[in-house]
Design a protein around this motif. Structure first.
Motif: not given
Length: 584
Positions: A229-235, A455-460, A512-515
């Motif tokens: 359920l971790d949204p940071t896992v790629r797939h 912001i989420i797509g291009f932020g870093g 790394y920021y969570w988003l």
């Protein structure tokens, strides 16, 4: 990589490009000869189910897909195949909820719906976003295979871009949508031929499919069970199914390219059948391309070409495999290259056709009517459409050349394609599924959705993507070349450990920021949710404050226009109106 393209290969490639051109010429001089806008942009609504179904698959399965999905299973394993379940879930939604509304309207541009539902400003905002999205994507679709295949053919990427771009522009301009659809069928066969040539050659070298499966299992390439359920896992199952649904519906439910194809058949039932037939064709290509990545992995299992220094990106794995294995079979490498080029041709031609339609319907016709106070007659609409198709083809070529100096913007442009999909799907969903949404509220929601998505797509900074293990033990022994050993040592010291792909030096770990750690599959979902929630919330607020009206959804006699809503909601509104009239 050294070019491995002989006379037979060039002959195959040239013949296939000539066939694509001749299809356009044939449809220019047959039938109604593309004299009416209906024939030019909607193929006179005479197409049968099968070519439309194949074209639906080919329109967005570009060379980037063929090269990228194969490298996906090579680097990360087979988890990506779970996305096919999202296609199964989403197809009935697109076929039975969204498509009937557009088919009833019989509009050339899907964005005309937004004007009838909300107003001209919403239509203009959505069509401009779509146009920018497709122009950027077209350039990348041309540039990526030209860059990857330059080493295979020995032909410069400039020549490759010009040849593909001009041929595609030619047959799209003179032949209209019917030529695009038929060439899509032909080019789809070549796409499958390219994929299966890789699988067959690998199986011959491996001694059958069994060894390929065995090595994939031993090296952990089979993974289907990540339910995290971790949204940071790629797939994961959740990101692939939920994110895949939003992506699928944004492409096959409300996208101009696909809706225009679905409106080219004779009736709604045929259009729905085309969507259903597209499903197995799309899934077959997906599974085949993923397996081709495993086949390539078996060949390079003991000497990864990227770590060896033979390629700069693993997206070049498939062309490298063709160089290394297909030269002994006359014409086979040419057939492979033709399949990759065909994937680009089908996508670019689809984009050119849809962009010319949007430009005519959303920009030229309203401007002409405003200037002359008369609508642009159908017989006078075909020429502007052909001119715009030609212009967009040339713009596509220009974007492909520009892409060479963009660097990281290539990745950014691909991200745009996903980021815009969620908010645009939300705008259509608010119109189709609610009666309360109004123009001001929806525009606010769209703006917020795009801002957050960008912001989420291009932020870093964003964390690097961990890959599965790769082996280089066979490189030095196989090549007996000290330069290879030096390249491997340098790669180990400067970037990643050759086996684990973890940083070799112990540098301070970056926070790394969570988003920014979210899986890319959630970007379109976030854009969709923000646009939907904000659009509906602001619409309700503005209506409560009497700052917005919803007159766009009413007919002249104040009866609500039920044709603007999905069938279940339309039936409920129609029944409510009947009950009110009965009481009166």
């Amino acid at each position: 990589m050294e070019p491995s393209f002989d006379g037979w290969d060039f002959a195959v490639l040239i013949i296939i490009l000539i066939i694509s051109t001749m299809i356009g010429i044939y449809y220019r001089y047959t039938g109604g000869k593309q004299k009416t806008i209906k024939e030019y942009l909607l193929a006179d609504q005479s197409m049968t189910t099968f070519p439309v179904a194949v074209s639906l698959m080919a329109s967005f399965m570009s060379s980037i897909t063929l090269l990228g999905v194969s490298s996906e299973s090579y680097q990360f394993g087979t988890m990506f195949c779970i996305i096919n379940f999202s296609y199964i879930i989403s197809t009935p939604i697109a076929a039975y909820l969204f498509l009937p509304v557009f088919y009833r309207m019989r509009t050339m541009s899907v964005y005309e719906y937004l004007e009838r539902r909300f107003g001209h400003s919403t239509r203009l905002a959505a069509s401009i976003a779509y146009s920018i999205q497709m122009i950027l994507y077209m350039g990348i679709v041309l540039y990526a295979p030209a860059l990857a295949l330059e080493a295979v053919t020995g032909v410069s990427k400039i020549t490759a871009i010009l040849v593909i771009g001009l041929i595609c522009t030619f047959y799209s301009t003179i032949g209209g949508l019917k030529a695009v659809l038929i060439t899509d069928v032909f080019q789809s066969l070549l796409m499958f031929a390219a994929i299966y040539s890789v699988i067959v050659v690998s199986a011959i070298n491996a001694g059958g499919l069994g060894p390929i499966w065995k090595v994939a299992g031993e090296r952990d390439r089979f993974n289907f069970t990540d339910f995290s359920l971790d949204p940071t896992v790629r797939h994961t199952w959740w990101s692939l199914i939920i994110g895949g649904m939003v992506t699928y519906l944004s492409l096959y439910g409300v996208n101009q390219v696909q809706v225009q194809r679905l409106l080219s058949v004779r009736n709604l039932e045929s259009a729905q059948s085309a969507l259903w037939w597209n499903l197995p064709i799309l899934s077959l290509l997906s599974f085949s391309t993923l397996f081709s990545g495993l086949a390539i992995f078996h060949y390079y299992r003991n000497c990864d070409p990227l770590l060896q220094g033979r390629i700069q990106s693993r997206d070049q794995l498939m062309p490298l495999f063709a160089v290394d294995t297909m030269g002994q079979y006359p014409g086979l490498c040419g057939l492979f290259v033709s399949g990759i080029f065909s994937a680009s041709l089908s996508t670019v031609s689809s984009a050119v056709s849809s962009l010319s339609t949007v430009t005519l319907e959303d920009y030229i016709k309203p401007l002409y009517k405003r200037i002359t106070n008369t609508p642009l007659h159908e017989t006078k609409s075909t020429l502007p459409s052909k001119i715009m198709a030609c212009i967009y083809g040339l713009v596509c070529i220009g974007m492909a050349f520009t892409a060479g100096s963009m660097g990281g913007v290539l990745q950014a442009s691909l991200t745009i394609f996903g980021i815009l999909g969620g908010p645009l799907l939300a705008v259509f969903t608010l119109g189709l599924c609610t009666t309360r949404a109004n123009q001001r509220g929806v525009l606010v929601g769209l703006l917020l959705g795009l801002i957050f998505s960008f912001i989420i797509g291009f932020g870093g900074p964003k964390p690097p993507t961990p890959t599965l293990d790769f082996n280089v033990d066979g490189c030095v022994s196989a090549n007996n070349n000290t330069l290879v050993a030096e390249a491997l040592t340098q790669a180990n010291n400067t970037s990643f450990n050759m086996v684990t792909q973890q940083p070799a030096s112990e540098e301070p770990e970056i926070e790394y920021y969570w988003l920014y750690r979210l899986s890319y599959l959630w970007l379109s979902v976030i854009g969709f949710l923000i646009t939907t929630t904000a659009g509906y919330g602001f619409s309700s607020l503005l209506e409560a404050l009497k700052w917005a009206d919803n007159k766009q959804i009413y007919l002249d006699n104040q009866q609500i226009d039920v044709d603007l809503f999905i069938p279940p909601l339309a039936r409920r509104l129609r029944n409510n109106h009947t009950e009110e009239m009965t009481k009166l």
